[in-house]
Design an enzyme around this catalytic site. Structure first.
Site, mmCIF file in Angstrom:
data_model
loop_
_atom_site.group_PDB
_atom_site.id
_atom_site.type_symbol
_atom_site.label_atom_id
_atom_site.label_comp_id
_atom_site.label_asym_id
_atom_site.label_seq_id
_atom_site.Cartn_x
_atom_site.Cartn_y
_atom_site.Cartn_z
ATOM 1 N N ASP A 215 30.023 -49.615 5.065
ATOM 2 C CA ASP A 215 30.881 -50.973 4.782
ATOM 3 C C ASP A 215 31.479 -51.226 6.015
ATOM 4 O O ASP A 215 31.286 -52.383 6.354
ATOM 5 C CB ASP A 215 31.556 -50.645 3.400
ATOM 6 C CG ASP A 215 30.798 -50.475 2.313
ATOM 7 O OD1 ASP A 215 29.559 -50.377 2.264
ATOM 8 O OD2 ASP A 215 31.487 -49.899 1.409
ATOM 9 N N GLY B 175 32.586 -54.583 -5.959
ATOM 10 C CA GLY B 175 31.460 -53.773 -5.057
ATOM 11 C C GLY B 175 31.080 -54.687 -4.023
ATOM 12 O O GLY B 175 29.916 -54.324 -3.507
ATOM 13 N N SER C 178 35.110 -55.486 -0.501
ATOM 14 C CA SER C 178 36.421 -56.130 -0.289
ATOM 15 C C SER C 178 37.561 -55.391 0.402
ATOM 16 O O SER C 178 38.248 -55.784 1.237
ATOM 17 C CB SER C 178 36.819 -56.984 -1.658
ATOM 18 O OG SER C 178 37.412 -55.898 -2.338
ATOM 19 N N SER C 179 37.523 -54.050 0.095
ATOM 20 C CA SER C 179 38.581 -53.410 0.709
ATOM 21 C C SER C 179 38.500 -53.027 2.308
ATOM 22 O O SER C 179 39.224 -53.053 2.897
ATOM 23 C CB SER C 179 38.598 -51.911 -0.083
ATOM 24 O OG SER C 179 37.345 -51.270 -0.127
ATOM 25 N N GLU D 67 20.702 -46.930 -1.137
ATOM 26 C CA GLU D 67 22.022 -46.763 -1.837
ATOM 27 C C GLU D 67 22.485 -45.255 -2.118
ATOM 28 O O GLU D 67 21.584 -44.610 -2.368
ATOM 29 C CB GLU D 67 22.047 -47.595 -3.119
ATOM 30 C CG GLU D 67 23.434 -48.056 -3.514
ATOM 31 C CD GLU D 67 23.703 -49.262 -2.872
ATOM 32 O OE1 GLU D 67 24.392 -49.106 -1.947
ATOM 33 O OE2 GLU D 67 23.288 -50.367 -3.048
HETATM 34 C C1 GLA Z 1 30.313 -47.618 -1.436
HETATM 35 C C2 GLA Z 1 30.596 -46.871 -0.280
HETATM 36 C C3 GLA Z 1 29.613 -46.793 0.743
HETATM 37 C C4 GLA Z 1 28.263 -46.365 0.170
HETATM 38 C C5 GLA Z 1 27.936 -47.375 -1.054
HETATM 39 C C6 GLA Z 1 26.759 -46.503 -2.034
HETATM 40 O O1 GLA Z 1 30.065 -48.969 -1.234
HETATM 41 O O2 GLA Z 1 31.963 -47.522 0.300
HETATM 42 O O3 GLA Z 1 30.041 -46.128 1.672
HETATM 43 O O4 GLA Z 1 28.147 -45.153 -0.035
HETATM 44 O O5 GLA Z 1 28.946 -47.054 -2.153
HETATM 45 O O6 GLA Z 1 25.701 -46.809 -1.072
#
Ligand code: GLA
Length: 395
Positions: free
Chosen positions: A181, A131, A134-135, A39
């Site tokens: 993501d 978190g 979804s975007s 993360e």
């Molecule tokens: C969000 C961001 C990702 C990543 C996470 C943390 O989801 O979109 O790119 O940085 O936070 O790991």
């Protein structure tokens, strides 16, 4: 393969027809995601281990001849005129979901020779602002559906370029997110997590033990400050990188290049926040391959320890957890059938992810629900999902 239409396509088509009085020409689907570990490492060119969920966003679309792009959201209403590909007034004030659609339309069909417009219906079963990406799912599904209706090349022919376009749209919307993501939303594989090297962009499938499911619990804290806090963490990582470069006399392209020896030097010079931010990134990066290894070996104790350590590091060193997330993690620790739990995604609210024995999942979810309700009088709306496939046009 069966000839039966995908039920998600059937219901999205019906909803599209109810909204616009005609049938859609394309229906696309894109999953949400959880990150199992790694993360806040993607924008430091590190390693991540996300998995696509079975829940996602559906976008149904049909072309219009007049260059106008209109969208209806199952959750937020509409229709909203999000833009005109043939020029015309630009709407400055759009709800954020519609602003994403406008940005995608500009990227995908804005340059199409005929500048065709489109009607879009947006729905699905993935919560937003939780978190779960979804975007990115909205952007990917809209792009696939729009490209199909505008008859421009499917952007998925070049996954990396597509993922970079999605990231650009997110950056324009104000979050300076990394590449994780969009890559997992596009490349998710049923039954697998993806080990993504965010420097080389190499992706390896990591089969998850078949006896486990992913359980997601939502802290219900909308991540209102998330954007600015997230961007600040990025800056802090950059400051730590620069400081390390000066202290070590070596060039560091990103915190990915920092070693434990470097950390000791940094800790000596800046023992506070800067050191803790860098320590999280360096140690979290190490944990990713250790979790991959634990999953290969079906070693639930090792997996649990690594997820625990990741959460604690996000809580104390990177400071992106919240009281609700910490409590969800505490509730899950030691529960029957649970291998491990941690917050997932950027933090500042959002969800936890647990690896749970499939058989034990119903009781585990009931336990999580009850423990959270006792404190907050609301449900963390737990759901179980296997690792799912990436985005596609639905047949
Ligand atoms: C969000 C961001 C990702 C990543 C996470 C943390 O989801 O979109 O790119 O940085 O936070 O790991």
């Amino acid at each position: 393969m069966s000839n039966e239409a995908d039920p998600r396509k059937v219901s999205a088509s019906e909803a599209f027809e109810a909204a616009f009085g005609r049938a859609p020409e394309a229906v696309a689907w894109a999953p949400g995601r959880v990150n199992l570990i790694g993360e806040h490492t993607d924008y430091n060119e590190g390693i991540v281990l996300p998995a696509a969920l079975e829940r996602g966003i559906v976008v149904a679309a049909a072309a219009r001849g007049d260059g106008i792009v209109r969208a209806v959201s199952q959750r937020y209403g509409g229709p909203v005129e999000v833009g005109r590909t043939l020029g015309g007034p630009r709407h400055l004030e759009l709800p954020s979901w519609a602003a994403y659609v406008r940005a995608v339309a500009r990227e995908v069909v804005g340059a199409a020779p005929s500048g065709p417009g489109a009607d879009l219906w947006i729905g699905g079963d993935l919560s937003s602002a939780a978190g779960l990406s979804s975007s990115a799912a909205l952007v990917v599904a809209s792009a696939l559906a729009l490209a199909e209706t505008a008859r421009v090349e499917n952007p998925a022919v070049d996954t990396i370029a597509f993922a970079q376009m999605v990231r650009l749209v997110e950056h324009r919307a104000g979050t300076l997110c990394g590449i994780m993501d969009p890559l997992v939303v596009l490349e998710g594989r049923r039954g697998c997590a993806l080990r993504i090297d965010c420097r080389s962009l190499e992706i390896a499938e990591v089969p998850l033990p078949p006896e486990i499911v992913l359980v997601v619990c939502d802290s219900g804290v909308e991540r209102s400050l998330a954007q600015s806090a997230y961007n600040r963490r990025r800056d802090e990582c950059e400051v730590a990188r620069g400081a390390l470069e000066r202290l070590s006399g070596r060039s560091l392209r990103s915190l990915r290049d920092a070693t434990r020896d470097d950390l000791a030097i940094l800790g000596h010079a800046f023992p506070g926040e800067l050191y803790r931010r860098a320590r999280h990134v360096v140690e979290e990066n190490d944990r990713v391959d250790r979790l991959v290894d634990a999953l290969w070996r079906n070693d639930r104790e090792a997996a649990g320890r690594l997820m625990d350590a990741s959460h604690e590091s996000l809580r104390h060193d990177f400071e992106v957890s919240t009281a609700e997330l910490d409590e969800l993690v505490d509730d899950a620790r030691g529960a029957a059938g649970c291998w491990g739990t941690r917050m997932t995604g950027a933090g500042f609210g959002g969800c936890t992810v647990s690896l749970v024995d499939r058989d034990a999942a119903p009781a585990f979810m009931a336990h999580m629900d009850q423990a959270f309700r006792a404190r907050y009088s609301r449900s963390p709306r737990p759901f179980a999902s296997s690792a799912g496939d990436g985005a596609r046009l639905l047949q």
